[in-house]
Design a protein around this motif. Structure first.
Motif, mmCIF file in Angstrom:
data_model
loop_
_atom_site.group_PDB
_atom_site.id
_atom_site.type_symbol
_atom_site.label_atom_id
_atom_site.label_comp_id
_atom_site.label_asym_id
_atom_site.label_seq_id
_atom_site.Cartn_x
_atom_site.Cartn_y
_atom_site.Cartn_z
ATOM 1 N N PRO A 1 0.817 -1.217 0.000
ATOM 2 C CA PRO A 1 0.000 0.000 0.000
ATOM 3 C C PRO A 1 0.852 1.269 0.000
ATOM 4 O O PRO A 1 1.965 1.293 0.527
ATOM 5 C CB PRO A 1 -0.807 -0.122 1.299
ATOM 6 N N ALA A 2 0.306 2.334 -0.599
ATOM 7 C CA ALA A 2 0.934 3.659 -0.598
ATOM 8 C C ALA A 2 -0.139 4.668 -0.240
ATOM 9 O O ALA A 2 -1.324 4.456 -0.519
ATOM 10 C CB ALA A 2 1.534 3.977 -1.966
ATOM 11 N N ALA A 3 0.275 5.760 0.375
ATOM 12 C CA ALA A 3 -0.721 6.733 0.820
ATOM 13 C C ALA A 3 -0.166 8.137 0.791
ATOM 14 O O ALA A 3 1.015 8.363 1.052
ATOM 15 C CB ALA A 3 -1.217 6.407 2.225
ATOM 16 N N LEU A 4 -1.047 9.075 0.467
ATOM 17 C CA LEU A 4 -0.802 10.488 0.737
ATOM 18 C C LEU A 4 -1.338 10.765 2.134
ATOM 19 O O LEU A 4 -2.511 10.496 2.425
ATOM 20 C CB LEU A 4 -1.526 11.371 -0.287
ATOM 21 N N ILE A 5 -0.479 11.300 3.001
ATOM 22 C CA ILE A 5 -0.874 11.655 4.358
ATOM 23 C C ILE A 5 -0.847 13.178 4.450
ATOM 24 O O ILE A 5 0.206 13.794 4.255
ATOM 25 C CB ILE A 5 0.088 11.048 5.394
ATOM 26 N N THR A 6 -1.991 13.782 4.708
ATOM 27 C CA THR A 6 -2.051 15.243 4.735
ATOM 28 C C THR A 6 -3.259 15.712 5.541
ATOM 29 O O THR A 6 -4.310 15.062 5.522
ATOM 30 C CB THR A 6 -2.132 15.818 3.310
ATOM 31 N N PRO A 7 -3.127 16.850 6.236
ATOM 32 C CA PRO A 7 -4.292 17.456 6.864
ATOM 33 C C PRO A 7 -5.014 18.422 5.926
ATOM 34 O O PRO A 7 -6.055 18.968 6.292
ATOM 35 C CB PRO A 7 -3.675 18.224 8.039
ATOM 36 N N ASP A 8 -4.470 18.636 4.719
ATOM 37 C CA ASP A 8 -4.991 19.630 3.781
ATOM 38 C C ASP A 8 -5.988 18.964 2.841
ATOM 39 O O ASP A 8 -5.619 18.258 1.906
ATOM 40 C CB ASP A 8 -3.825 20.239 2.984
ATOM 41 N N GLY B 1 -5.820 11.076 6.654
ATOM 42 C CA GLY B 1 -5.548 12.178 7.562
ATOM 43 C C GLY B 1 -4.475 11.767 8.565
ATOM 44 O O GLY B 1 -4.046 10.606 8.605
ATOM 45 N N LEU B 2 -4.040 12.731 9.378
ATOM 46 C CA LEU B 2 -2.942 12.430 10.300
ATOM 47 C C LEU B 2 -3.341 11.357 11.304
ATOM 48 O O LEU B 2 -2.549 10.447 11.597
ATOM 49 C CB LEU B 2 -2.516 13.710 11.024
ATOM 50 N N LEU B 3 -4.535 11.442 11.858
ATOM 51 C CA LEU B 3 -4.974 10.444 12.834
ATOM 52 C C LEU B 3 -5.144 9.080 12.172
ATOM 53 O O LEU B 3 -4.723 8.054 12.710
ATOM 54 C CB LEU B 3 -6.292 10.885 13.479
ATOM 55 N N ASN C 1 -0.492 24.937 7.541
ATOM 56 C CA ASN C 1 -1.213 23.699 7.213
ATOM 57 C C ASN C 1 -0.782 22.562 8.115
ATOM 58 O O ASN C 1 -1.600 21.872 8.720
ATOM 59 C CB ASN C 1 -0.948 23.300 5.753
ATOM 60 N N TRP C 2 0.532 22.371 8.176
ATOM 61 C CA TRP C 2 1.089 21.270 8.958
ATOM 62 C C TRP C 2 2.393 21.754 9.563
ATOM 63 O O TRP C 2 3.413 21.749 8.879
ATOM 64 C CB TRP C 2 1.319 20.070 8.054
ATOM 65 N N PRO C 3 2.380 22.264 10.797
ATOM 66 C CA PRO C 3 1.247 22.305 11.722
ATOM 67 C C PRO C 3 0.327 23.488 11.438
ATOM 68 O O PRO C 3 0.735 24.481 10.839
ATOM 69 C CB PRO C 3 1.931 22.477 13.085
#
Length: 978
Positions: free
Chosen positions: A342-349, A569-571, A590-592
């Motif tokens: 698996p691959a993922a984009l991790i972002t709060p945006d 998302g981050l969580l 954005n982050w943080p």
């Protein structure tokens, strides 16, 4: 205490699963219970599913029963109450019910405190009331989560005196007294308070009775008091274990601020009076990547050890977020083709996440998005939102139109019928109409358009082509819509308004039956059950409230087992195993995110009631950054600009880059721009050939041979217009409820003057003015509600009327009769082909000697004599030619003595301007008609092209078909002819 940690650069769940299968946390002499009796608590449901998958993969073909793997707070209440039957606990109020309850309290408070400025701003303003309730809901949930004391709220304002102190104090009292009392009366609790109560009850049960098998709390940092208590109890169980994610034992003796990644775990351990070194590392010790991350974010006063652990780490800097999203999508696409795991984009945006989804779609790649899709943007959800917005807009045409165009909105007809009628309605009732048109006007406007299609040759071709059956069908379609949109008036319970919405949706979209439709109906049913908490309200207030719930609701597709591209998302990303992690949107703010205390409590007040400082959230997101950074294959991305404005990389990125530079990796060597460069090149054409001015040469048989005199001016100035309009039959759509324009103003003035021409004209100049103003009021009446018409156009018309009457007195001296809006026609041959020239004259004066005088009124600028002589404004001379060669209806052939343009703008120093086109009108008419015959003969030759914009008055003047001729391209690139 049984405390452990797993290094950030290790696969957390893989290490945990290996340890569990090896017997952890049991002692060697403990009897090992089956896995089915184990309990594992993890931060999220996604982490729970991932751990199940990891355990299943490690067991391979062996049959086994999985342990109970649950998120923190997801308590088995039957088990809990079986252990402690005397500790009953109330149900939780839903989030929607909580908002409804607070909304009612806010309204009651505003009505009871009219002396307060804040209350006066709230009374009668539902938008402000809803925003106040949402703000108070956020405060309540935060206080309940952190177990702060509501009774201390009022005391916080003793710390500093504000001008609105009394208003805020009474609002705090409302939360501490009225809100809590209402919950008690309903035998309910706040959702966060109930969650904490359950966690604490679980902790006390474990402390009192122990556990029937091993209990492992894995991945939590103990960010709120109730969770910390549960972790503390689990750590003391004989077969219990608490596993912190990425604890850095080297920071034991250092002061760690709330912005540091280790702050939450440090707070937990220091509350327990336990040193960091108590935690034992499970699995391999922290490697180079962990050391790099800890060094980059080390507290002030600490010294980092040199490490070289940037293999598998990629940094990408994009010019803007569009480029960043495309570069991320390209990297994910490469992994989808070449990678296995698996691959993922991790972002709060969420904006970046949506852009990446859109970019992936061009390659038909769908990413599983943990945030789901907004219900308000899909299917029946978007239809309901349009319905609510249309009602709040009073069913104005521009709000109703997109609703009727919605794919699911059929009004009980077939999809093809509804699509056809909504398109016809747009042309007939909305386009070309000024602001102010609404649903109530549609029936009248449709009947008017039907009549116009028959009587007005300038009516849109779409209307002319409509059949009688289509017009009848449109009338029925409008009647259906008008009936469906009948909204009950007056104040009523929310449940009644919800019932109308439900019934109206069923009438609008009776065939809608998909996941979105079911989700919308479940939302409405849930709101009905929570409507008892809401105060009675007007429908518009209910529409505002339901629209808020609709925008907040999400539709989550079932997790696809074969999916390997995710957006998290981050969580949601915590503990999830990934082969490739892309940490996107790493921009400051954005982050943080920017820490905010909120509108109610400053830092001193937050401390007084027991709330954490907002910087604590920076520490939590920094911890997520460290955990993501320490994955084996990670990409960090950020943009130089956000929203069109310059933006800085996140402080987390800046500190990482400084650390890398200090360890010998030069700044210019840190970035890997391959995918950014590919994103830039992806949409660039490989070869660009500038567009040339089009030269349209259709076959001669397709070329028109009938022209009006106004079309001749188009043929002379912009012959491409004739090609597009008459040969391709492309007609520009009228603007949809645009501001009143010059075309409307001209038509109103012409209507008034045409009617006035037949009124009696006497020596009483004042009486003549009154007649003209009377005709003007009749023509302007339908539009006088528009400020531009009543305050500007009408004032100018009044000025013009007085000047025009004086001019008319001169014209009447030799006048025998006046004809208006007469049609004329002359048939002739050009290059051996029959042609027809037609006209509709504004006004024809029959003079006493039988000669004619043509008058054309212009509400804008009037052509100059030079333009008329040169043939660029041939309308009046050609009308004279028709009168002498052909016939105007009801008139014999006659010679023309005079032709004049009369400007009736009403502006400037001359409200009325007169320009006689020539001293010898017939000579000019004969000359221009001969030129017309030669021009039309030329267009009977295949080599003569229709050319855009070749004789326009103003170079920058826009035309209806500029977009079709691609004017911007050929003017800016090469220009000229092909």
């Amino acid at each position: 205490m049984n405390l452990f940690t797993i290094a950030p650069d290790q696969d957390f769940l893989d290490v945990l699963a290996d340890a569990m299968l090896a017997g952890f946390p049991l002692e060697a002499d403990d009897a090992r219970p089956p896995l089915s009796r184990w309990t594992v608590l993890v931060p999220t449901r996604r982490a729970a599913r991932s751990l199940q998958a990891v355990l299943a993969a490690k067991m391979k073909a062996k049959a086994f029963v999985l342990p109970r793997i649950r998120p923190f707070g997801d308590v088995d209440e039957e088990e809990l109450f079986a252990g402690l039957p005397e500790d009953g606990i109330e149900d939780a109020i839903s989030a929607a019910g909580q908002l409804h309850l607070l909304l009612g309290l806010v309204r009651d408070w505003a009505a009871a405190n009219p002396q307060e400025n804040v209350a006066r701003d709230l009374i009668g303003v539902p938008e402000q009331q809803l925003q106040m309730a949402l703000s108070l809901q956020q405060l309540v949930n935060q206080m309940e989560t952190e177990e702060a004391d509501f009774s201390k709220l009022a005391a916080t304002y003793d710390l500093e005196l504000a001008f609105h102190r009394s208003a805020v104090l009474s609002l705090f009292e409302m939360l501490a007294v009225d809100y809590q009392r209402r919950l008690r009366d309903e035998k309910l609790m706040g959702p966060s308070a109930r969650r904490n109560r359950l966690i604490r009850m679980q902790a006390e049960r474990l402390a009192a009775q122990g556990a029937s098998g091993p209990v492992i709390a894995a991945g939590s940092t103990g960010s709120n008091p109730a969770t910390r208590r549960l972790l503390q109890v689990i750590s003391t169980l004989p077969q219990g274990a608490v596993i912190f994610p990425g604890l850095d034992a080297a920071l034991d003796d250092h002061v760690i601020g709330p912005e540091h990644p280790q702050f939450a775990m440090a707070t937990t351990l220091r509350e327990w009076s336990v040193p960091f070194a108590t935690a034992t590392t499970l699995g391999p010790p922290a490697g180079g990547r962990s050391q790099l991350a800890w060094a980059a974010l080390r507290p002030a006063g600490t010294v980092a050890s040199p490490v070289a652990a940037h293999g598998g780490l990629t940094l990408m800097q994009a010019r803007d977020q569009t480029e960043e999203a495309l570069a991320i999508a390209l990297r994910l696409r490469q992994h989808a083709v070449q990678g296995e795991g698996p691959a993922a984009l991790i972002t709060p945006d969420r904006t970046l996440a949506a852009r990446v989804q859109a970019a992936l779609a061009r390659w038909h790649i769908r990413a599983d998005d943990s945030a789901g899709e907004a219900l308000a943007e899909r299917g029946l959800g978007s239809l309901l939102l349009m319905l609510l917005e249309a009602r709040r807009a009073g069913f104005a045409a521009m709000a109703v139109l997109p609703l009727l165009h919605h794919r699911d909105c059929t009004l009980g007809l077939s999809r093809e019928e509804s699509k056809r009628f909504s398109a016809l309605l747009e042309i007939a009732c909305v386009r070309g109409m000024p602001f102010g048109v609404s649903l109530a006007d549609f029936a009248h406007l449709a009947a008017k358009a039907r009549k116009e299609a028959v009587e007005n040759r300038h009516a849109p071709m779409v209307l002319k082509r409509a059949t009688a059956d289509e017009w009848d069908g449109l009338a029925g379609y409008i009647a259906r819509a008008t009936t469906v949109f009948q909204v009950p008036g007056g104040i009523a319970p929310l449940t009644e308004h919800l019932g109308w919405m439900d019934a109206t949706l069923a009438a609008l979209a009776p065939e809608a039956d998909d996941d979105t439709s079911h989700a919308v109906r479940e939302l409405l049913e849930g709101l009905k059950s929570d409507s008892r908490f809401a105060p009675p309200m007007l429908f518009d207030d209910a529409a505002l409230l339901v629209a808020h719930h609709l925008r907040r609701a999400t539709l989550r597709a079932p997790l696809r087992s074969a999916a390997k591209i995710f957006i998290l998302g981050l969580l949601e990303a915590r503990l999830v195993p990934l082969d490739l992690a892309i940490l996107g949107g790493l921009n400051e703010g954005n982050w943080p995110a920017v820490p905010e205390t909120g509108p109610w409590l400053n830092r001193g007040m937050r401390k007084a009631v027991g709330l954490q400082m907002p910087e604590r959230d920076i520490g939590l997101t920094a911890h997520d950054f460290v955990q993501g950074l320490c994955r084996s294959n990670v990409v960090l991305t950020w943009s130089e600009r956000l929203g069109g404005k310059p933006s800085l990389p996140s402080r987390l990125v800046l500190r990482l880059r400084s650390t890398l530079e200090a360890q010998g990796v030069a700044a210019e060597m840190q970035l890997d721009q391959r995918f950014v460069n590919l994103a830039r090149a992806l949409d660039q054409p490989s070869d660009f050939a500038p567009q040339r001015r089009p030269l349209a040469r259709p076959v001669v048989a397709a070329r028109p041979r009938t022209f009006s005199v106004t079309e001749i001016e188009k043929l002379v100035r912009d012959s491409y217009h004739i090609h597009a309009r008459r040969i391709l039959e492309l007609e520009p759509l009228r603007d949809a409820q645009s501001e009143p324009d010059y075309a409307l103003r001209g038509s109103l003035i012409h209507a008034a003057l045409a009617a006035w021409a037949h009124d009696p004209f006497t020596d009483d100049m004042a009486g003549n003015v009154r007649w003209l103003l009377k005709r003007g009021r009749e023509a302007f009446a339908p539009y006088m509600h528009l400020p531009e018409v009543s305050r500007f156009w009408w004032v100018r018309f009044q000025r013009m009327a007085r000047a025009l009457v004086l001019e008319e007195a001169k014209l009447r001296a030799d006048l025998m009769d006046v004809k208006t809006e007469l049609r004329g026609q002359h048939d002739f041959a050009a290059a051996g082909a029959p042609h027809v020239l037609s006209a509709r004259a504004d006004r024809i004066d029959i003079l006493r000697d039988g000669a004619l005088r043509f008058i054309d009124y212009k509400s804008g600028g009037i052509p100059t004599s030079k333009q008329v002589e040169a043939g660029f404004a041939p309308q009046l001379p050609l009308e004279a030619a028709i009168a002498s060669r052909g016939q105007f209806q009801g008139m014999a052939q006659a010679s023309t003595r005079a032709a004049m343009y009369i400007g009736v703008s009403g502006g400037g120093s001359k409200p009325v301007k007169v320009n006689e086109v020539s001293d010898d009108v017939m000579a000019l008419a004969n000359k221009l008609f001969a030129q017309l015959e030669a021009l039309l003969a030329a267009f009977q030759n295949l080599g003569t092209a229709y050319v855009p914009r070749h004789n326009l008055t103003l170079e920058g003047q826009a035309t209806d078909y500029d977009h079709l001729s691609r004017r911007a391209e050929w003017e800016l690139s090469a220009g000229g002819d092909a």
